[in-house]
Design a protein around this motif. Sequence first.
Motif, PDB file in Angstrom:
ATOM      1  N   SER A  93       4.665   8.579   4.446  1.00  9.47           N
ATOM      2  CA  SER A  93       5.120   8.308   3.086  1.00  9.47           C
ATOM      3  C   SER A  93       5.258   9.579   2.268  1.00  9.47           C
ATOM      4  O   SER A  93       5.446   9.526   1.055  1.00  9.47           O
ATOM      5  CB  SER A  93       4.126   7.361   2.384  1.00  9.47           C
TER       6      SER A  93
ATOM      7  N   HIS B 125      -6.402   5.729   1.048  1.00  5.96           N
ATOM      8  CA  HIS B 125      -5.625   6.472   0.047  1.00  5.96           C
ATOM      9  C   HIS B 125      -5.641   5.736  -1.290  1.00  5.96           C
ATOM     10  O   HIS B 125      -5.842   6.347  -2.353  1.00  5.96           O
ATOM     11  CB  HIS B 125      -4.191   6.643   0.545  1.00  5.96           C
TER      12      HIS B 125
ATOM     13  N   LEU C  67       0.824  -1.198   0.000  1.00  6.78           N
ATOM     14  CA  LEU C  67       0.000   0.000   0.000  1.00  6.78           C
ATOM     15  C   LEU C  67       0.862   1.253   0.000  1.00  6.78           C
ATOM     16  O   LEU C  67       0.559   2.233  -0.666  1.00  6.78           O
ATOM     17  CB  LEU C  67      -0.917  -0.002   1.228  1.00  6.78           C
ATOM     18  N   LYS C  68       1.932   1.228   0.800  1.00  5.41           N
ATOM     19  CA  LYS C  68       2.788   2.405   0.893  1.00  5.41           C
ATOM     20  C   LYS C  68       3.472   2.698  -0.447  1.00  5.41           C
ATOM     21  O   LYS C  68       3.848   3.810  -0.715  1.00  5.41           O
ATOM     22  CB  LYS C  68       3.824   2.230   1.994  1.00  5.41           C
TER      23      LYS C  68
ATOM     24  N   TYR D 283      -3.963   3.902   4.660  1.00  6.99           N
ATOM     25  CA  TYR D 283      -3.345   3.623   3.365  1.00  6.99           C
ATOM     26  C   TYR D 283      -4.319   2.946   2.405  1.00  6.99           C
ATOM     27  O   TYR D 283      -4.273   3.176   1.195  1.00  6.99           O
ATOM     28  CB  TYR D 283      -2.078   2.784   3.553  1.00  6.99           C
TER      29      TYR D 283
ATOM     30  N   ASN E 280      -3.126   2.473  10.954  1.00 12.31           N
ATOM     31  CA  ASN E 280      -2.343   2.969   9.831  1.00 12.31           C
ATOM     32  C   ASN E 280      -2.736   2.313   8.510  1.00 12.31           C
ATOM     33  O   ASN E 280      -2.842   2.971   7.474  1.00 12.31           O
ATOM     34  CB  ASN E 280      -0.862   2.718  10.122  1.00 12.31           C
TER      35      ASN E 280
ATOM     36  N   GLU F 139      -0.119   7.576  12.008  1.00 15.36           N
ATOM     37  CA  GLU F 139       1.129   6.813  11.945  1.00 15.36           C
ATOM     38  C   GLU F 139       1.483   6.368  13.372  1.00 15.36           C
ATOM     39  O   GLU F 139       2.056   7.124  14.155  1.00 15.36           O
ATOM     40  CB  GLU F 139       2.241   7.670  11.345  1.00 15.36           C
TER      41      GLU F 139
ATOM     42  N   THR G 104      -2.095   9.515   9.070  1.00 15.95           N
ATOM     43  CA  THR G 104      -1.750   8.865   7.805  1.00 15.95           C
ATOM     44  C   THR G 104      -2.122   9.837   6.669  1.00 15.95           C
ATOM     45  O   THR G 104      -3.152  10.496   6.731  1.00 15.95           O
ATOM     46  CB  THR G 104      -2.585   7.572   7.672  1.00 15.95           C
ATOM     47  N   CYS G 105      -1.319   9.990   5.623  1.00 13.99           N
ATOM     48  CA  CYS G 105      -0.171   9.203   5.206  1.00 13.99           C
ATOM     49  C   CYS G 105       1.110  10.040   5.195  1.00 13.99           C
ATOM     50  O   CYS G 105       1.917   9.954   4.254  1.00 13.99           O
ATOM     51  CB  CYS G 105      -0.389   8.651   3.823  1.00 13.99           C
TER      52      CYS G 105
END
Length: 334
Positions: A108, A56, A6-7, A53, A49, A80, A104-105
């Motif tokens: 990243s 997103h 996902l990240k 994601y 978290n 996070e 989040t996010c």
Amino acid sequence: MALSSLKKGISLSEPRLRFPISLQRRRKHGTVAAHMNENKEFVLVGGGNAAGYVAHAFVENGIADGRLCIVSKEKVAPYERPALSKAYLFPLDKSPARLPGFHTCVGSGWERQTPDWYKEKGIEVLYDTSVSGLDISLGTLSTKAGGTIKYSNLIIATGSTATRLPEAVGGSLPGVHYLREVEDADSLVSSWQEASKVVVIGGGYIGMEVSAASVSWKLDTTVVFPEKYVMPRLFTPAIAHHYEEFYKSRGVKFEKGTSVKKLVAGTSGRVARVELTNGKVIDADTVIVGVGAKPNVIPFLQAGLKSLEGGIQVDGQFRTSAPDIWQNCKGGAC
């Protein structure tokens, strides 16, 4: 789909679906019961978290608006979680991290997904809602408050819960803390404002990070763990020795090769001392337990999902043994 995937920004749109979820709304016949959620096509249980994601990824692929519902036992939007054992525990005069700073996010480098972000994207979030049961045949979840949540496709991202010491040895005494959620961190910070002697149980990540924060509050801090040196699954003896010496130079004390026998309350009922299996007794008005975690999957296993090694059994595409149910993450990252 794994959290790591996902990240990196996976695609959930055809033809590159990582798991074969149907994007077609299902039509159910018969009487429709009242349910807590409006968005029923995709329901994700777990507000950690991983949920952020997933949201997103769904937004990026145009399948979130009016279709995704997140069910979270916490009262805040996904964040996070690693921040809770780091900057969140800084002394109050050292600009500690606070929400909305680490929703989040941001981990990243993407946009910060505040509660308003979910509303703007048409994602329904049921906050402060604990799931207590699953009915696979009806496609519903039950909550501890007595409500029901309907789903066509269910994603389980409940992560893990902190391993607790048994109540019989004092694991639930006032002044004994476990660190998993924002409310846990707030409770610990509140204790530290009145504390003087702290014992941290566990020599892993949580134990090392929490003890570092504790001495920054100028508190008498002792770390207790049964291994020969800190973080044995990651460090060599030489590396561990380096870190132990550094921590000692900052005031942290270590009791290695021993375990907790009992946490003893004082006259007020609050924890007052820690008895060790090596016979030593350490005074403590605050204890933090960081001895691991376990998958938070009991309601789903009780419903009949197949288990494997204490968790939910999945295939290579994270499908469970039941139709239309997936598990989104492994380990405790959710």
